[in-house]
Design a protein around this motif. Structure first.
Motif, PDB file in Angstrom:
ATOM      1  N   GLN A  47      46.110  25.733  18.555  1.00  0.00           N
ATOM      2  CA  GLN A  47      46.381  25.126  17.254  1.00  0.00           C
ATOM      3  C   GLN A  47      47.124  23.800  17.401  1.00  0.00           C
ATOM      4  OE1 GLN A  47      48.345  28.537  15.402  1.00  0.00           O
ATOM      5  NE2 GLN A  47      46.696  28.592  13.892  1.00  0.00           N
ATOM      6  N   ARG A  48      48.109  23.734  18.323  1.00  0.00           N
ATOM      7  CA  ARG A  48      48.831  22.479  18.555  1.00  0.00           C
ATOM      8  C   ARG A  48      47.874  21.389  19.056  1.00  0.00           C
ATOM      9  NH1 ARG A  48      52.628  25.899  20.646  1.00  0.00           N
ATOM     10  NH2 ARG A  48      51.964  25.490  22.784  1.00  0.00           N
ATOM     11  N   GLN A  50      44.650  21.194  18.568  1.00  0.00           N
ATOM     12  CA  GLN A  50      43.765  20.805  17.471  1.00  0.00           C
ATOM     13  C   GLN A  50      44.477  19.833  16.533  1.00  0.00           C
ATOM     14  OE1 GLN A  50      40.739  21.675  18.688  1.00  0.00           O
ATOM     15  NE2 GLN A  50      40.159  22.256  16.630  1.00  0.00           N
ATOM     16  N   LYS A  51      45.732  20.134  16.216  1.00  0.00           N
ATOM     17  CA  LYS A  51      46.513  19.269  15.313  1.00  0.00           C
ATOM     18  C   LYS A  51      46.713  17.887  15.939  1.00  0.00           C
ATOM     19  CE  LYS A  51      50.785  19.402  12.643  1.00  0.00           C
ATOM     20  NZ  LYS A  51      52.000  20.162  12.361  1.00  0.00           N
ATOM     21  N   THR A  52      47.038  17.857  17.231  1.00  0.00           N
ATOM     22  CA  THR A  52      47.228  16.587  17.932  1.00  0.00           C
ATOM     23  C   THR A  52      45.921  15.797  17.971  1.00  0.00           C
ATOM     24  OG1 THR A  52      48.977  17.555  19.286  1.00  0.00           O
ATOM     25  CG2 THR A  52      47.969  15.525  20.104  1.00  0.00           C
ATOM     26  N   LEU A  55      45.294  14.213  14.659  1.00  0.00           N
ATOM     27  CA  LEU A  55      46.198  13.076  14.473  1.00  0.00           C
ATOM     28  C   LEU A  55      45.681  11.851  15.228  1.00  0.00           C
ATOM     29  CD1 LEU A  55      48.876  11.809  13.497  1.00  0.00           C
ATOM     30  CD2 LEU A  55      49.930  12.745  15.579  1.00  0.00           C
TER      31      LEU A  55
END
Length: 80
Positions: A47-48, A50-52, A55
């Motif tokens: 999840q981290r 994917q978020k990065t 961004l």
């Protein structure tokens, strides 16, 4: 030889199906309560990432220079 052939066939089938598996897994809601501690850590890391990635893509689409994206994310220039 039979086990080797069966193993090769299974791995080939999994490799062919991986794009569909990934799309399905990424779009489905996952209940963290059903995961083991190790699976939960792995999922949180996913999840981290994917978020990065989102961004980085958003900043790139907005025309933010790579140097600034590197500073903001803390990632290497090659990775960005």
């Amino acid at each position: 030889h039979l086990l080797q052939n069966a193993s090769d066939a299974f791995l080939a089938a999994v490799r062919r199906a991986m794009p569909v598996i990934r799309r399905t897994a990424c779009s489905a809601e996952l209940d963290p309560g059903i995961l083991t501690a190790a699976e939960r850590l792995q999922f949180e890391g996913f999840q981290r990432r994917q978020k990065t990635n989102m961004l980085i893509q958003q900043m790139g689409a907005e025309g933010v220079p790579i140097k600034r994206i590197v500073r903001v994310t803390g990632l290497s220039r090659g990775l960005v």
